[in-house]
Design an enzyme around this catalytic site. Sequence first.
Site, mmCIF file in Angstrom:
data_model
loop_
_atom_site.group_PDB
_atom_site.id
_atom_site.type_symbol
_atom_site.label_atom_id
_atom_site.label_comp_id
_atom_site.label_asym_id
_atom_site.label_seq_id
_atom_site.Cartn_x
_atom_site.Cartn_y
_atom_site.Cartn_z
ATOM 1 N N THR A 192 0.871 -1.184 0.000
ATOM 2 C CA THR A 192 0.000 0.000 0.000
ATOM 3 C C THR A 192 0.899 1.223 0.000
ATOM 4 O O THR A 192 2.057 1.140 0.396
ATOM 5 C CB THR A 192 -0.877 0.053 1.272
ATOM 6 N N LYS A 445 -14.883 16.760 10.562
ATOM 7 C CA LYS A 445 -15.834 16.618 11.670
ATOM 8 C C LYS A 445 -16.132 18.002 12.224
ATOM 9 O O LYS A 445 -15.323 18.598 12.909
ATOM 10 C CB LYS A 445 -15.267 15.684 12.725
#
Length: 548
Positions: A192, A445
């Site tokens: 990854t 958020k």
Amino acid sequence: MYPQSPLMGQMMNQPLLVSSILDFAARHYANSEIVSQRVEGDLHRYTFRDCQQRAKRLANALHGLGVRMGDRVATLAWNGYRHMEAYYGVSGSGAVLHTLNPRLHPDQLAYICNHAEDQYLLFDFCFLPLVEAFAPLCKGIKGFILFGAADRMPAETKIPNLLCYEDLINSHSPEYEWPLFDENSACTLCYTSGTTGNPKGALYSHRSTVLHAYGSAMPNALNVSSRDTVMPVVPMFHVNAWGLPYSVPLSGAKMVFPGPALDGKSVYELMEKEQVTFSAGVPTVWLGLINHALQNKLKFSSFRRTVIGGSACPPAMMSTLIDEFDVEVIHAWGMTEMSPLGTAGGLLTKHLDMSKEEQRKILQKQGHAIYGVDMKIADDDGKELPWDGVSYGHLLVKGPWIISRYFKGEGGDVLENGWFPTGDVATIDPDGFMQITDRSKDVIKSGGEWIGTIDLENVAMSHPAVMQAACIGVAHPKWDERPLLVVVLRPGQDLKREDLLAHFQGKVAKWWLPDDVVFADALPVGGTGKIQKNKLREQYRDYRLPTA
Ligand code: ADP
């Protein structure tokens, strides 16, 4: 591990091995071509049959060098026929192909090679300086094989045991029987990109790779057939070019490799010359191609379909490809841990009567699961959420081409009750179409609510003056985080912050509106062509948003 029935089926038990894919293409589509833009600068063409012969020579050569089943052999190369030979010569012989991303830092490459315990490294000669930089840090590599003929070998080099690929394979016979072995044996290894922490390896098996090749070639997925000419622009070091080196020979299509020439002009010219019908790549690559075609008022004479994934395809890009160039866009989603394909976009029969705008909304979703992938969305407590197209939650997947753990157990147990948590946040509609809202680490958020950044970026990029946009959360004293939009304008364009913000009116909820806009010359792009939001967040960590 599964119970056996008292009455077992009576079919031939042939293991699913990748060598069978190349054998199939070489025998049944013997004259289908592989055309490669070479690092040497010229165009190379040969057939699947030639590819098979040279892959077998390589398998013999690797055996002669002492490479055995399960040993890792790395590649550091652009998309091209020699890389394709390594795909089959290495994995077909039972060794494990480990593709390295040349855009990584030498220290990262050394880390990955040492972690993988690579025995040999095959590389394009243009990467000689890069290999020289990290070879001394990889004591375990026994030899380095330069993809090229003897005239490309350097007179002097710091690389120990440097071999010439053409000499090596030419000194070995194409007579080689691919070994048969357990289909669950390791086939390829891909790390990854490691945006957080060290890169982790996804170790694909022959079985998972062959099943993924079948699944991804199907009509509801990439729809590859023997009438296609396929150009994988997505690199062979980026999750095996999304499986195309397997799904294309399996389909008997012609293959065109762009090599290192990935700028808009080169890609366009090669597409036209070889009459490419289908291609695949991340959005940043298509940006270059589209700009080249628009600026020069060019059309495509053969290009009909493209798959775009790796990051969200901006709706403005999809519209340009469909409306200006008549190119069908398949928006696909996946990840390294999923081989990579999970979903692919498209319309159902019931969508055909809808207006163009409504159809576009469906095509802009990341698409429908393909057989082999199951998915669900869940809240923070793991409770499954409804498929209503509105509820969003953590996206989890399972299936035979999804990892069960990382190589060498890095990161510990990754599965949650048998499901792999993707790290993406998504909705799924009643027809099974999934839409990514964001990556969980990119979600903003704000006052306990979530703001998805992909939507905001898409609105910004629908403004004609905007070329690229990225939205990040920046600390806010009252709301914890608020969106900051970082924008790159098209060449020669001028745009005021207020005008861009006015463009958002009525397109997103009021409390989603970015608090501020900064204009940048460029956005940081990582090794696989994706915008690096972690870098942007670092860059703007102390950015003070307007308080009014
Ligand atoms: P890395 O995770 O290291 O960037 P991958 O290439 O495996 O490497 O990236 C997978 C991730 O890319 C997915 O989890 C998702 O966040 C993102 N991604 C892939 N395709 C899409 C898409 N079509 N739309 C939005 N995000 C996507």
